[in-house]
Design a protein around this motif. Structure first.
Motif, PDB file in Angstrom:
ATOM      1  N   ASP A  28      35.786  -6.280  -5.681  1.00  0.00           N
ATOM      2  CA  ASP A  28      37.241  -6.509  -5.669  1.00  0.00           C
ATOM      3  C   ASP A  28      37.678  -7.652  -6.577  1.00  0.00           C
ATOM      4  O   ASP A  28      38.614  -8.396  -6.251  1.00  0.00           O
ATOM      5  CB  ASP A  28      37.736  -6.771  -4.245  1.00  0.00           C
ATOM      6  N   PHE A  30      39.023  -9.000 -10.491  1.00  0.00           N
ATOM      7  CA  PHE A  30      39.579  -8.672 -11.797  1.00  0.00           C
ATOM      8  C   PHE A  30      38.907  -9.600 -12.806  1.00  0.00           C
ATOM      9  O   PHE A  30      39.157 -10.813 -12.798  1.00  0.00           O
ATOM     10  CB  PHE A  30      41.090  -8.871 -11.828  1.00  0.00           C
ATOM     11  N   THR A  33      40.973  -9.382 -16.950  1.00  0.00           N
ATOM     12  CA  THR A  33      42.392  -9.009 -16.900  1.00  0.00           C
ATOM     13  C   THR A  33      43.172 -10.063 -16.129  1.00  0.00           C
ATOM     14  O   THR A  33      42.611 -11.011 -15.585  1.00  0.00           O
ATOM     15  CB  THR A  33      42.604  -7.645 -16.214  1.00  0.00           C
ATOM     16  N   ASP A  34      44.485  -9.855 -16.046  1.00  0.00           N
ATOM     17  CA  ASP A  34      45.296 -10.689 -15.170  1.00  0.00           C
ATOM     18  C   ASP A  34      45.123 -10.225 -13.724  1.00  0.00           C
ATOM     19  O   ASP A  34      44.359  -9.301 -13.434  1.00  0.00           O
ATOM     20  CB  ASP A  34      46.762 -10.665 -15.608  1.00  0.00           C
ATOM     21  N   SER A  35      45.851 -10.840 -12.808  1.00  0.00           N
ATOM     22  CA  SER A  35      45.662 -10.551 -11.383  1.00  0.00           C
ATOM     23  C   SER A  35      46.198  -9.192 -10.962  1.00  0.00           C
ATOM     24  O   SER A  35      45.946  -8.746  -9.832  1.00  0.00           O
ATOM     25  CB  SER A  35      46.326 -11.639 -10.540  1.00  0.00           C
ATOM     26  N   THR A  36      46.926  -8.519 -11.832  1.00  0.00           N
ATOM     27  CA  THR A  36      47.354  -7.147 -11.527  1.00  0.00           C
ATOM     28  C   THR A  36      46.319  -6.114 -11.957  1.00  0.00           C
ATOM     29  O   THR A  36      46.422  -4.951 -11.571  1.00  0.00           O
ATOM     30  CB  THR A  36      48.682  -6.821 -12.225  1.00  0.00           C
ATOM     31  N   GLY A  37      45.365  -6.524 -12.783  1.00  0.00           N
ATOM     32  CA  GLY A  37      44.397  -5.573 -13.319  1.00  0.00           C
ATOM     33  C   GLY A  37      44.948  -4.674 -14.389  1.00  0.00           C
ATOM     34  O   GLY A  37      44.318  -3.683 -14.768  1.00  0.00           O
ATOM     35  N   LEU A  38      46.112  -5.025 -14.932  1.00  0.00           N
ATOM     36  CA  LEU A  38      46.784  -4.160 -15.900  1.00  0.00           C
ATOM     37  C   LEU A  38      46.882  -4.767 -17.294  1.00  0.00           C
ATOM     38  O   LEU A  38      47.092  -4.043 -18.262  1.00  0.00           O
ATOM     39  CB  LEU A  38      48.187  -3.825 -15.401  1.00  0.00           C
ATOM     40  N   ILE A  39      46.761  -6.083 -17.413  1.00  0.00           N
ATOM     41  CA  ILE A  39      46.989  -6.772 -18.684  1.00  0.00           C
ATOM     42  C   ILE A  39      45.724  -7.493 -19.111  1.00  0.00           C
ATOM     43  O   ILE A  39      45.102  -8.223 -18.323  1.00  0.00           O
ATOM     44  CB  ILE A  39      48.160  -7.765 -18.568  1.00  0.00           C
ATOM     45  N   ASN A  93      42.258  -0.163 -17.275  1.00  0.00           N
ATOM     46  CA  ASN A  93      43.009  -0.938 -16.303  1.00  0.00           C
ATOM     47  C   ASN A  93      42.638  -0.497 -14.889  1.00  0.00           C
ATOM     48  O   ASN A  93      41.898   0.466 -14.686  1.00  0.00           O
ATOM     49  CB  ASN A  93      44.517  -0.841 -16.553  1.00  0.00           C
ATOM     50  N   MET A  94      43.136  -1.208 -13.879  1.00  0.00           N
ATOM     51  CA  MET A  94      42.699  -0.954 -12.506  1.00  0.00           C
ATOM     52  C   MET A  94      43.083   0.439 -12.014  1.00  0.00           C
ATOM     53  O   MET A  94      42.461   0.970 -11.089  1.00  0.00           O
ATOM     54  CB  MET A  94      43.273  -2.004 -11.549  1.00  0.00           C
ATOM     55  N   LYS A  95      44.100   1.035 -12.625  1.00  0.00           N
ATOM     56  CA  LYS A  95      44.509   2.377 -12.228  1.00  0.00           C
ATOM     57  C   LYS A  95      43.695   3.465 -12.916  1.00  0.00           C
ATOM     58  O   LYS A  95      43.816   4.639 -12.557  1.00  0.00           O
ATOM     59  CB  LYS A  95      45.997   2.575 -12.538  1.00  0.00           C
TER      60      LYS A  95
END
Length: 276
Positions: A28, A30, A33-39, A93-95
């Motif tokens: 769990d 990241f 990446t940043d804390s959103t897992g998107l950037i 990314n996380m998605k």
């Protein structure tokens, strides 16, 4: 864990006076990446580095390991053994919907690292990793940069080159799984390997490796996404199992399914011989 050198380091790089780093779990996070897992933020080396004495550790599930200047995960010592890497997003990314590629391979196992698992039937529902968008390939076993072969590793149940829902390919990877440098006894099984810019699987100067039950150029859901050259490319490699006859298959030794591979399913090059 971003904006640093290695996000996580277990064991030194090539130090014979190591203390074993055993039985740790990393989940769990990241990393890169940043804390959103998107950037993308990135790290200047690896996401997770396993060096001397890194043994029986578990990386996963649900880590995002993307945007590194080197590899998402790197195992780089003969004493890095028995580690499990499963259920992670490596290079997206996380998605699992957009590439945040690592500059090196998604996972590098080299310099004698042996008996490690990338993917596999852990957690009850066979959650391999999603390994896509990494510039130097999905999983690399062995490298000419280090003298020792990487033997008896397993790459099993991963999505390599695809999005997490297998609906598209994302980013660019040269080779899905690459075995080289006299490495032997490695098993590549039940992976989806699509959309590589060269070959799905490459075995170079290596013997006695097994390729079973993979979807190469097609997803397990039936979507055809071509690998740009061959499904399996054998370069000066002999005595590997590539495609068993229907009479010789069994549990754990399934036949591969070849979809769209633009130059063909299998090519033997150079002194390759006695491959089944």
């Amino acid at each position: 864990i971003s904006g640093v050198d290695n996000g996580i380091t277990l064991g030194p790089d090539g130090n014979p006076l190591f203390v074993a780093c055993k039985n740790n779990t990393f989940e769990d996070n990241f990393i890169g990446t940043d804390s959103t897992g998107l950037i993308k933020i990135g790290n200047t080396s690896d996401g997770i580095f396993l060096g001397a004495g890194a043994q029986q550790n578990v990386i996963g599930p649900r880590n995002v390991l993307s945007g590194m200047a080197s590899s998402g995960v790197e195992l780089l010592d003969p004493t890095a053994t028995g580690n499990i890497i499963f259920g992670n997003i490596i290079g997206l990314n996380m998605k699992g919907t957009a590439a945040i590629g690592n500059t090196g391979p998604g996972v590098l196992i080299a310099n004698g690292a042996a008996n490690n698992m990338v993917g596999g039937p852990y957690g009850g529902i066979y959650p391999g990793n999603v390994i896509s968008g990494n510039a130097r390939g999905g999983v690399s076993i062995g490298t000419d940069l280090f003298p020792a072969a990487a033997n008896n590793n397993h790459v099993e149940g991963n999505l390599i080159g695809a999005s997490s829902d297998q609906s598209e390919t994302l980013g660019t990877q040269m080779v899905g799984v690459n075995v080289q440098n006299q490495s032997t006894g490695n098993i590549i099984r039940r992976n989806v390997i699509v959309g590589q810019t060269l070959h799905g699987i490459t075995i170079s100067n290596s013997t006695a490796n097994g390729i079973y039950g993979n979807w190469i150029g097609v997803t397990s859901t039936g979507n055809k996404f071509a690998n740009a050259n061959y499904g399996v490319y054998l370069d000066n490699s002999s005595n590997n199992i590539v495609q068993l006859s229907a009479a010789n298959v069994g549990p754990g030794t399934e036949r591969n399914i070849f979809g769209e591979n633009l130059k063909g399913s299998v090519l033997e090059f150079g002194s390759s011989s006695n491959n089944d």
